[in-house]
Design a protein around this motif. Structure first.
Motif, PDB file in Angstrom:
ATOM      1  N   TRP A  58       4.063   2.270   6.860  1.00  0.00           N
ATOM      2  CA  TRP A  58       2.727   2.021   7.358  1.00  0.00           C
ATOM      3  C   TRP A  58       1.672   2.327   6.105  1.00  0.00           C
ATOM      4  CZ3 TRP A  58      -0.490  -0.231  10.511  1.00  0.00           C
ATOM      5  CH2 TRP A  58      -1.705   0.140  10.487  1.00  0.00           C
ATOM      6  N   THR A  59       1.887   3.408   5.184  1.00  0.00           N
ATOM      7  CA  THR A  59       0.790   3.753   4.127  1.00  0.00           C
ATOM      8  C   THR A  59       0.917   2.401   3.182  1.00  0.00           C
ATOM      9  OG1 THR A  59       1.659   6.100   4.266  1.00  0.00           O
ATOM     10  CG2 THR A  59       0.790   5.304   2.208  1.00  0.00           C
ATOM     11  N   TYR A  60       2.337   1.794   2.994  1.00  0.00           N
ATOM     12  CA  TYR A  60       2.425   0.728   2.162  1.00  0.00           C
ATOM     13  C   TYR A  60       1.546  -0.561   2.668  1.00  0.00           C
ATOM     14  CZ  TYR A  60       4.253  -3.425  -0.030  1.00  0.00           C
ATOM     15  OH  TYR A  60       4.339  -4.501  -0.900  1.00  0.00           O
ATOM     16  N   VAL A  61       1.592  -0.909   3.861  1.00  0.00           N
ATOM     17  CA  VAL A  61       1.072  -1.985   4.476  1.00  0.00           C
ATOM     18  C   VAL A  61      -0.573  -1.670   4.689  1.00  0.00           C
ATOM     19  CG1 VAL A  61       0.660  -3.222   6.622  1.00  0.00           C
ATOM     20  CG2 VAL A  61       3.042  -2.694   5.985  1.00  0.00           C
ATOM     21  N   ALA A  62      -0.942  -0.733   4.958  1.00  0.00           N
ATOM     22  CA  ALA A  62      -2.181  -0.327   4.782  1.00  0.00           C
ATOM     23  C   ALA A  62      -2.782  -0.495   3.688  1.00  0.00           C
ATOM     24  CB  ALA A  62      -2.583   1.130   5.262  1.00  0.00           C
ATOM     25  N   GLY A  63      -2.298  -0.027   2.546  1.00  0.00           N
ATOM     26  CA  GLY A  63      -2.770  -0.096   1.035  1.00  0.00           C
ATOM     27  C   GLY A  63      -2.845  -1.778   0.828  1.00  0.00           C
ATOM     28  N   LEU A  64      -1.668  -2.559   1.007  1.00  0.00           N
ATOM     29  CA  LEU A  64      -1.600  -3.962   0.721  1.00  0.00           C
ATOM     30  C   LEU A  64      -2.687  -4.684   1.590  1.00  0.00           C
ATOM     31  CD1 LEU A  64       0.076  -6.057  -0.428  1.00  0.00           C
ATOM     32  CD2 LEU A  64       1.470  -6.049   1.776  1.00  0.00           C
ATOM     33  N   LEU A  65      -2.914  -4.252   2.784  1.00  0.00           N
ATOM     34  CA  LEU A  65      -3.996  -4.794   3.432  1.00  0.00           C
ATOM     35  C   LEU A  65      -5.593  -4.710   2.879  1.00  0.00           C
ATOM     36  CD1 LEU A  65      -2.922  -4.476   7.195  1.00  0.00           C
ATOM     37  CD2 LEU A  65      -2.840  -6.457   5.740  1.00  0.00           C
ATOM     38  N   ALA A  66      -5.620  -3.294   2.129  1.00  0.00           N
ATOM     39  CA  ALA A  66      -6.880  -2.979   1.540  1.00  0.00           C
ATOM     40  C   ALA A  66      -6.953  -3.980   0.420  1.00  0.00           C
ATOM     41  CB  ALA A  66      -6.917  -1.618   1.493  1.00  0.00           C
ATOM     42  N   SER A 110      -5.668  -6.745  -0.188  1.00  0.00           N
ATOM     43  CA  SER A 110      -5.890  -8.160  -0.028  1.00  0.00           C
ATOM     44  C   SER A 110      -7.261  -8.364   0.528  1.00  0.00           C
ATOM     45  CB  SER A 110      -4.979  -8.442   1.558  1.00  0.00           C
ATOM     46  OG  SER A 110      -3.610  -8.482   0.751  1.00  0.00           O
ATOM     47  N   ARG A 111      -7.843  -7.369   1.066  1.00  0.00           N
ATOM     48  CA  ARG A 111      -9.391  -7.879   1.510  1.00  0.00           C
ATOM     49  C   ARG A 111     -10.256  -7.675   0.174  1.00  0.00           C
ATOM     50  NH1 ARG A 111      -8.770  -3.655   5.096  1.00  0.00           N
ATOM     51  NH2 ARG A 111      -7.736  -4.200   6.643  1.00  0.00           N
ATOM     52  N   LEU A 112     -10.014  -6.748  -0.592  1.00  0.00           N
ATOM     53  CA  LEU A 112     -10.714  -6.761  -1.663  1.00  0.00           C
ATOM     54  C   LEU A 112     -10.405  -8.020  -2.687  1.00  0.00           C
ATOM     55  CD1 LEU A 112      -9.864  -3.135  -2.762  1.00  0.00           C
ATOM     56  CD2 LEU A 112     -12.215  -4.023  -2.089  1.00  0.00           C
ATOM     57  N   ASP A 113      -9.400  -8.516  -2.553  1.00  0.00           N
ATOM     58  CA  ASP A 113      -8.919  -9.609  -3.556  1.00  0.00           C
ATOM     59  C   ASP A 113      -9.780 -10.866  -3.031  1.00  0.00           C
ATOM     60  OD1 ASP A 113      -7.258  -8.364  -5.379  1.00  0.00           O
ATOM     61  OD2 ASP A 113      -5.500  -9.113  -4.460  1.00  0.00           O
ATOM     62  N   ARG A 114      -9.683 -10.835  -1.700  1.00  0.00           N
ATOM     63  CA  ARG A 114     -10.212 -12.004  -0.960  1.00  0.00           C
ATOM     64  C   ARG A 114     -11.916 -12.023  -1.364  1.00  0.00           C
ATOM     65  NH1 ARG A 114     -10.132 -10.600   4.675  1.00  0.00           N
ATOM     66  NH2 ARG A 114     -12.196  -9.600   4.195  1.00  0.00           N
TER      67      ARG A 114
END
Length: 135
Positions: free
Chosen positions: A3-11, A13-17
């Motif tokens: 969950w920690t990994y996925v939450a960081g990945l999503l954050a 991804s949003r910043l990149d987008r």
């Protein structure tokens, strides 16, 4: 852990987008639609702007041999590769290649890009740079 990994990945991804969308707005407003780009995220560039792009060429041999110099050669070849492919601009996000096993060092990537001949900075928006490639 997952969950920690996925939450960081999503954050991330949003910043990149958001960063890419910001720069894409400038491209859309200032670069003619017939101009073509060299862009690590060529699909994102197209989705945001309708501009066609080509990804930088990365040959597999350096990765088989873990040859950092060979992988960096592809970055150093950006101006010549773009000219041969008939590309007009480089869409460069310093976060490009972030997870690449040989090109993952952001300082090294920036040193290489800063030393390339034939790149003229047209604009920087939200940390993403647009370079015009000179003939």
């Amino acid at each position: 852990q997952t969950w920690t990994y996925v939450a960081g990945l999503l954050a991330n991804s949003r910043l990149d987008r958001d960063r890419l969308a910001c720069a894409a707005r400038w491209v859309e407003a200032n670069i003619p639609p017939d101009q073509q780009f060299l862009a690590y995220r060529d699909a994102d560039l197209f989705l945001y702007t309708g501009r066609h792009g080509v990804r930088p060429l990365r040959l597999p041999q350096p990765y088989y041999r873990l040859d950092r110099n060979g992988a960096e050669a592809a970055l150093r070849d950006i101006p010549d590769y773009a000219r041969r492919a008939g590309l007009d601009y480089l869409f460069w996000d310093p976060e490009d290649f972030r997870n690449d096993p040989l090109l993952g060092d952001p300082r090294r990537r920036e040193e290489i890009i800063a030393g390339l001949p034939g790149l003229i900075l047209e604009h920087e928006a939200c940390g993403v740079r647009v370079y015009r490639l000179t003939p």
